[in-house]
Motif scaffolding. Structure first.
Motif, mmCIF file in Angstrom:
data_model
loop_
_atom_site.group_PDB
_atom_site.id
_atom_site.type_symbol
_atom_site.label_atom_id
_atom_site.label_comp_id
_atom_site.label_asym_id
_atom_site.label_seq_id
_atom_site.Cartn_x
_atom_site.Cartn_y
_atom_site.Cartn_z
ATOM 1 N N PRO A 43 9.838 -5.903 2.401
ATOM 2 C CA PRO A 43 10.120 -6.770 1.264
ATOM 3 C C PRO A 43 10.510 -5.918 0.050
ATOM 4 C CG PRO A 43 8.000 -7.332 2.284
ATOM 5 C CD PRO A 43 8.462 -6.062 2.916
ATOM 6 N N ALA A 44 11.418 -6.448 -0.770
ATOM 7 C CA ALA A 44 11.859 -5.700 -1.952
ATOM 8 C C ALA A 44 10.644 -5.356 -2.805
ATOM 9 C CB ALA A 44 12.846 -6.549 -2.754
ATOM 10 N N GLY A 45 10.608 -4.145 -3.278
ATOM 11 C CA GLY A 45 9.531 -3.756 -4.185
ATOM 12 C C GLY A 45 8.288 -3.224 -3.491
ATOM 13 N N LEU A 46 8.219 -3.364 -2.188
ATOM 14 C CA LEU A 46 7.050 -2.820 -1.478
ATOM 15 C C LEU A 46 7.275 -1.321 -1.245
ATOM 16 C CD1 LEU A 46 4.327 -3.339 -0.041
ATOM 17 C CD2 LEU A 46 5.633 -3.682 2.063
ATOM 18 N N ASP A 47 6.358 -0.504 -1.760
ATOM 19 C CA ASP A 47 6.548 0.935 -1.614
ATOM 20 C C ASP A 47 6.179 1.387 -0.196
ATOM 21 O OD1 ASP A 47 3.589 2.045 -1.734
ATOM 22 O OD2 ASP A 47 3.770 0.472 -3.251
ATOM 23 N N TYR A 48 6.679 2.568 0.155
ATOM 24 C CA TYR A 48 6.490 3.075 1.521
ATOM 25 C C TYR A 48 5.015 3.306 1.851
ATOM 26 C CZ TYR A 48 11.538 3.844 2.027
ATOM 27 O OH TYR A 48 12.896 3.674 2.142
ATOM 28 N N THR A 49 4.255 3.768 0.879
ATOM 29 C CA THR A 49 2.839 4.047 1.140
ATOM 30 C C THR A 49 2.122 2.790 1.603
ATOM 31 O OG1 THR A 49 2.821 5.787 -0.510
ATOM 32 C CG2 THR A 49 0.692 4.857 0.092
ATOM 33 N N GLN A 50 2.295 1.714 0.843
ATOM 34 C CA GLN A 50 1.653 0.459 1.251
ATOM 35 C C GLN A 50 2.229 -0.037 2.575
ATOM 36 O OE1 GLN A 50 0.047 -2.680 -1.294
ATOM 37 N NE2 GLN A 50 1.500 -1.964 -2.828
ATOM 38 N N ALA A 51 3.531 0.156 2.746
ATOM 39 C CA ALA A 51 4.170 -0.322 3.977
ATOM 40 C C ALA A 51 3.545 0.345 5.204
ATOM 41 C CB ALA A 51 5.675 -0.058 3.927
ATOM 42 N N ALA A 52 3.236 1.640 5.110
ATOM 43 C CA ALA A 52 2.606 2.325 6.250
ATOM 44 C C ALA A 52 1.223 1.733 6.521
ATOM 45 C CB ALA A 52 2.511 3.822 5.977
ATOM 46 N N LEU A 53 0.547 1.317 5.464
ATOM 47 C CA LEU A 53 -0.818 0.785 5.613
ATOM 48 C C LEU A 53 -0.835 -0.655 6.124
ATOM 49 C CD1 LEU A 53 -2.419 2.234 2.351
ATOM 50 C CD2 LEU A 53 -2.787 3.031 4.696
ATOM 51 N N VAL A 54 0.304 -1.300 6.150
ATOM 52 C CA VAL A 54 0.343 -2.689 6.637
ATOM 53 C C VAL A 54 -0.066 -2.754 8.114
ATOM 54 C CG1 VAL A 54 1.873 -4.655 7.144
ATOM 55 C CG2 VAL A 54 1.997 -3.514 4.920
ATOM 56 N N GLU A 55 0.196 -1.680 8.858
ATOM 57 C CA GLU A 55 -0.142 -1.717 10.300
ATOM 58 C C GLU A 55 -1.638 -1.935 10.514
ATOM 59 O OE1 GLU A 55 -1.243 -1.170 14.137
ATOM 60 O OE2 GLU A 55 -1.707 0.473 12.789
ATOM 61 N N PRO A 56 -2.511 -1.064 10.001
ATOM 62 C CA PRO A 56 -3.945 -1.341 10.196
ATOM 63 C C PRO A 56 -4.377 -2.660 9.533
ATOM 64 C CG PRO A 56 -3.622 0.522 8.681
ATOM 65 C CD PRO A 56 -2.292 0.227 9.298
ATOM 66 N N PHE A 57 -3.759 -2.992 8.404
ATOM 67 C CA PHE A 57 -4.076 -4.257 7.730
ATOM 68 C C PHE A 57 -3.767 -5.443 8.646
ATOM 69 C CE2 PHE A 57 -2.768 -7.712 4.768
ATOM 70 C CZ PHE A 57 -3.945 -7.845 4.047
#
Ligand code: ZN
Ligand code: ZN
Length: 367
Positions: free
Chosen positions: A139-153
């Motif tokens: 999604p626009a505005g979602l940074d890569y760091t958070q994006a990597a953490l979406v998997e365990p989330f």
């Protein structure tokens, strides 16, 4: 490119590898963020049944980055797209895959296990993984760091869904690590009446208040069941989620549920010689009408929902990344992740852009 490569239990080696060649249906991703998972540590320590002895594998499966090359036959993705990749690629044909449960496919392939993963400067996504829907636009505005953490989330979202939390529920989360924290966030989002977090030691416990926990129980030498009963006036909790790898916690969790309580065994048990068998009070399950669930991983559908929740800013995962290590320091990163000192460890590459351009040119990827 630099890559952290598993060689044998206890041995991960920093290698300089060629950038993978891109086939007609493949995508090549420049990894911009990666984080260390408990599964990475388990593979590092014990290996994996999908890894033949002597096989070398780039580890890592929580990853996000930018597409730098696409095969000629790829549609729907372009160079420059910001994406993340889900680890488990289902076979696409079995009864589980046909139900959309790629996380339960018996013939799965997985990045960081049977496919080279994200602890490398570049990640090749083979055609079959592209076609099975394992690559997600951010999604626009979602940074890569958070994006990597979406998997365990997303795995926690699956766990929470299995027990159906609502505004009338008192929820107990056992374990104050990253999984505990993600679960607390989701329980809060689901409107839980009260969220209790129990953890053996104080360590990470205090941080959980910041994510929506109402009550923190440092178990220490206390009995977990007694402690939870004391907090709930003897009633117990409507929902319990075990995010700690402990046989005792699993048995205790059955004892501390209220009538019609629901329990998710999120954390698995491991150990040399195989996981232990746990004795549980099945008469409590019967007479109190309890529901016990187990979940592992997440489906691509769970992941899509999790990505949307994070992308819309309804939770902020970034605080969970408490330290980032250069890939050169992979051993330190693993030690930090295992220590319980912080939450998640990130892996960064930090190559200067001109060196990367030269690397890509050498690999035959058009700039
Ligand atoms: Zn993971
Ligand atoms: Zn399948």
């Amino acid at each position: 490119m630099r890559a952290a490569v598993f060689h044998a239990p206890g041995t991960v080696v920093l290698e300089d590898r060629p950038i993978p060649a891109v086939g007609p249906g493949d995508l090549l991703i420049r990894v911009q963020a990666a984080s260390v998972c408990g599964t990475d540590l388990r593979i590092f320590n014990y290996g994996h049944f999908k890894l033949a002895p002597g096989a070398h594998r780039v580890q890592g499966h929580e990853t996000a980055g930018e597409i730098v090359a696409t095969g000629d036959e790829v549609t729907g993705y372009a160079v420059g797209d910001r994406v993340s990749v889900t680890p488990n690629v289902g076979c696409g044909r079995c009864p589980m895959c046909l139900r959309g449960l790629n996380n339960m496919c018996p013939d799965y392939e997985a990045f960081g296990v049977s496919l080279d993963g994200g602890f490398a400067e570049y990640l090749l996504v083979p055609a079959f993984a592209v076609q099975r829907g394992n690559v997600f636009h951010l999604p626009a505005g979602l940074d890569y760091t958070q994006a990597a953490l979406v998997e365990p989330f997303s795995c926690c979202l699956r766990g929470v869904r299995s027990v159906g939390i609502g505004p009338q529920d008192d929820v107990l989360v056992v374990g104050a690590g990253p999984i505990g924290a993600f679960t607390v966030m989701l329980a809060r989002l689901a409107g839980a009446r009260r969220i209790i977090v129990a953890n053996r030691s104080r360590g990470r416990l205090a941080q959980l208040a910041g994510y929506g926990a109402d009550t923190l129980i440092e178990v220490g030498d206390r009995d977990l069941v007694e402690a939870v009963k004391a907090e709930t006036g003897g009633r117990g909790v409507d929902v319990a989620i075990t995010a700690a790898s402990s046989a005792q916690v699993q048995a205790d969790a059955v004892q501390l549920l209220a009538t019609h309580g629901r329990l998710n065994f999120f954390a698995g048990l491991s150990g040399r010689g195989g996981p232990p068998t746990v004795a549980i009070d099945t008469n409590r399950v019967h007479y109190q009408g309890l529901t016990l669930t187990g979940t592992t991983g997440s489906s691509n559908a769970d992941y899509a929902d999790a990505l949307q929740i994070v992308g819309q800013g309804r939770v902020d995962l970034s605080g969970l990344l408490t330290r980032t290590f250069s890939v050169e320091d992979i051993h330190e990163a693993f030690a930090y992740a295992a220590s319980g000192a912080g939450m998640k460890a990130g892996i960064a590459f930090g190559t200067d852009p001109s060196a990367r351009a030269a690397d890509l040119e050498q690999a035959g990827v058009p700039a």
